[in-house]
Design a protein around this motif. Structure first.
Motif, PDB file in Angstrom:
ATOM      1  N   SER A  17      -0.614   2.953  -5.713  1.00 41.15           N
ATOM      2  CA  SER A  17      -1.949   3.323  -6.207  1.00 41.15           C
ATOM      3  C   SER A  17      -2.932   2.169  -6.052  1.00 41.15           C
ATOM      4  N   HIS A  18      -4.150   2.508  -5.735  1.00 37.27           N
ATOM      5  CA  HIS A  18      -5.267   1.547  -5.650  1.00 37.27           C
ATOM      6  C   HIS A  18      -5.009   0.416  -4.651  1.00 37.27           C
ATOM      7  N   LYS A  21      -8.016  -1.472  -3.670  1.00 32.59           N
ATOM      8  CA  LYS A  21      -9.128  -1.509  -4.615  1.00 32.59           C
ATOM      9  C   LYS A  21      -9.445  -2.908  -5.134  1.00 32.59           C
ATOM     10  N   TRP A  58      -6.491   1.366 -15.012  1.00 29.44           N
ATOM     11  CA  TRP A  58      -5.312   1.289 -14.151  1.00 29.44           C
ATOM     12  C   TRP A  58      -4.126   1.972 -14.850  1.00 29.44           C
ATOM     13  N   GLY A 300     -11.851   2.006  -1.185  1.00 30.55           N
ATOM     14  CA  GLY A 300     -12.366   3.146  -1.942  1.00 30.55           C
ATOM     15  C   GLY A 300     -13.872   3.334  -1.770  1.00 30.55           C
TER      16      GLY A 300
END
Ligand code: UPG
Ligand code: F6P
Length: 509
Positions: A17-18, A21, A58, A300
């Motif tokens: 995830s991310h 980012k 998060w 993103g």
């Protein structure tokens, strides 16, 4: 075997995830995950130890335990270190010593069954490896991923700006953690010879490790996941990604130019990746502008050439790029956008879409410790133009044989020439597309990375005496009491960096 992976920057989850980012997310997470999974597939038990983050921004990093779907013997174990919320890696140091390491030791005391060995990642993981070994005798390997010394060099540290720069980066902790890690590890694992002989021989590491001692180093090549990036692989959202790119090109690129090849860059939005240098090279070359569009994949952020980023670090990268686009009137020739889910699968689909129009991948980082991204692009079928500083000089060249075009990232004319070489000559494009792809297919698999880790760990456990370490550096007292000794530390960093005093650690024990 039971192996712990020490990866304290707590941004680790099974779904990546991310991943784009924040500057702390990226290649290291991919590396740790791939090696851990491949080792587990060979029948070993793996714990990936990371920091627990309880932060509404998060949510993926909050649970103590997580596993990978369909994989039995890998656990992600998240343990607290300092405040609950996300912290950039530069601010973790004291919390690792005060909290994270004690929490790991407590966790295993309660659970029983300490790992047989640890692999430690980045200077922060390395420091924890040192402290855990000190308490338990469990040996650790050290994989730096990126060393602070080269980052300091690229930031052009001087005695005047050292204090100011260090306020942001805390090199004073990092360099000493790295020195301890490379000195006390059972072995140091590098991704290239260049990393061993050049990066580790920086003067700030002097006395910590002997780069010419074969007992202290193993070179293990990382990999690319062919099931994701292979030219024939297909992601679940392959078509949707193609459509997304076409929509973004239609949004940003002049109608008459939409079928041109693309120069594509995809990296974390960080100054040292030097995306600006690539944009400047494109801006200075009418030939490039005639033959290709420039596409920047921006994590993103979906329209960063027109909208400011809320994240300060990303904005530091993007603001000067926006200036060049405006000043040189590159509108209609440059597109910047994020992929809808920022996953490796979508990135791979993007590369495959761009191969069809004979595009080129570019990584013009000022310094790239290794560089997974160019391998992934190459295996998908894109010829690569990459920085000559760091890992690509070995992954894309062997002797006189070229597998990618290497350029000087600080010389925009050289970047432009490298790109022109591929975009102006069909044979060159063909040659480099083939050569790069074959090189990665033959040499860079995660299975062989994992096998090499296992062989080393088995050797370390079966006969530790075959890898004697030099005189051990004492573990510095301030790691146990960071607050009180910061100023002393800072002076020491200056001494290490500017080379006037190599005795500091020896005196400090
Ligand atoms: O939208 C995106 C963009 C990137 N990535 C992945 O992010 C990773 C980026 O890795 P890399 O190109 O290696 O760069 P860094 O993030 O800077 O990784 C650090 O750690 C790596 C592993 O040791 C080294 O190869 C690098 O040189 C070092 O800077 C790659 O696997 C990409 O597939 C995604 O998943 N989605
Ligand atoms: O810029 P630095 O601090 O040298 O580090 C590179 C960073 O790249 C990453 O490896 C991303 O993969 C981080 O984990 C690491 O902190």
């Amino acid at each position: 075997m039971h192996i712990g992976f020490l990866n304290p920057q707590g941004n680790f989850d099974s779904a990546n995830s991310h991943i784009t980012k924040h500057p702390d997310f990226g290649g290291q997470l991919i590396y740790v995950k791939q090696v851990a999974l491949a080792i587990a597939q060979m029948g070993h038990k793996v714990d990936i130890l990371t920091r627990q983050i309880i932060d509404p921004e998060w949510p993926e990093f909050a649970e103590t335990f997580e596993t990978y779907p369909g994989v039995d013997n890998v656990r992600i174990i998240r343990l607290p270190a300092g405040p609950k919320e996300f912290l950039p890696k530069e601010l973790l140091w004291p919390h690792l010593v005060a909290d994270w390491v004690p929490n790991i030791l407590k966790f295993y005391q309660e659970q029983g069954g300490l790992p047989d060995a640890m692999t430690a990642h980045y200077g922060d993981g390395g420091l924890c490896g040192v402290l855990i070994e000190e308490e338990t005798g469990i040996p650790f390997t050290f994989t730096a991923h990126s060393l602070g010394a080269q980052k300091m060099d690229k930031l052009e540290v001087t005695s005047e700006n050292l204090t100011e720069i260090d306020e942001q980066f805390n090199f004073r902790y990092r360099i000493l953690a790295e020195r301890l890690s490379m000195n006390r590890s059972a072995i140091n694992i590098t991704s290239t010879r260049q990393e061993r002989f050049e990066q580790y021989s920086h003067r700030v590491y002097s006395g910590a490790v002997d780069v010419n001692n074969d007992n202290r180093f193993a070179i293990i090549l990382p990999g690319a996941d062919f099931s994701i990036f292979g030219a024939k692989a297909r992601s679940e959202n392959e078509e949707a990604t193609y459509q997304h790119i076409q929509e973004r090109l239609a949004r940003d690129i002049a109608e008459t130019r939409r079928d041109l090849p693309v120069i594509v860059a995809s990296s974390r939005l960080e100054l040292k990746k030097n995306i600006l240098g690539l944009v400047q090279a494109f801006a200075m070359s009418p030939t490039l502008q005639e033959r290709a569009n420039l596409v920047l994949i921006t994590g993103g952020l979906d329209d960063p050439l027109r909208e400011e980023a809320s994240d300060g670090i990303a904005e530091e990268v993007l603001a000067p790029i926006r200036e060049v686009v405006k000043e040189k009137d590159l509108w209609g020739k440059v597109s910047a956008f994020g992929l809808s889910d920022q996953s490796q699968e979508s990135l791979a689909a993007t590369y495959r879409f761009l191969v069809k129009r004979r595009s080129v991948f570019a990584l013009t980082a000022l310094y790239e410790p290794f560089g997974l991204a160019p391998l992934e692009a190459a295996v998908a079928g894109l010829p690569v133009v990459a920085t000559k500083n760091g890992g690509p000089s070995e992954s894309f060249r062997q002797g006189d044989k070229e597998y990618g075009v290497l350029v000087d990232p600080e010389d925009t004319a050289d970047i432009a020439r490298g790109l022109e070489r591929l975009l102006c000559n069909a044979q060159e494009w063909e040659y480099f597309a083939q050569a790069g792809q074959q090189r990665v297919l033959k040499k860079y698999t995660w299975e062989s990375t994992a096998e090499n880790y296992l062989t080393l760990l088995e050797q370390i456990l079966s006969s530790p005496e075959t890898r004697p370490r030099a005189e051990l550096l004492p573990i510095h007292a301030y790691f146990r009491n960071p607050e009180s000794q910061t100023d002393v530390f800072l002076e020491e960093l200056g001494d290490l960096y500017f080379g006037s005093n190599q005795k500091v650690l020896i005196n400090a024990g």
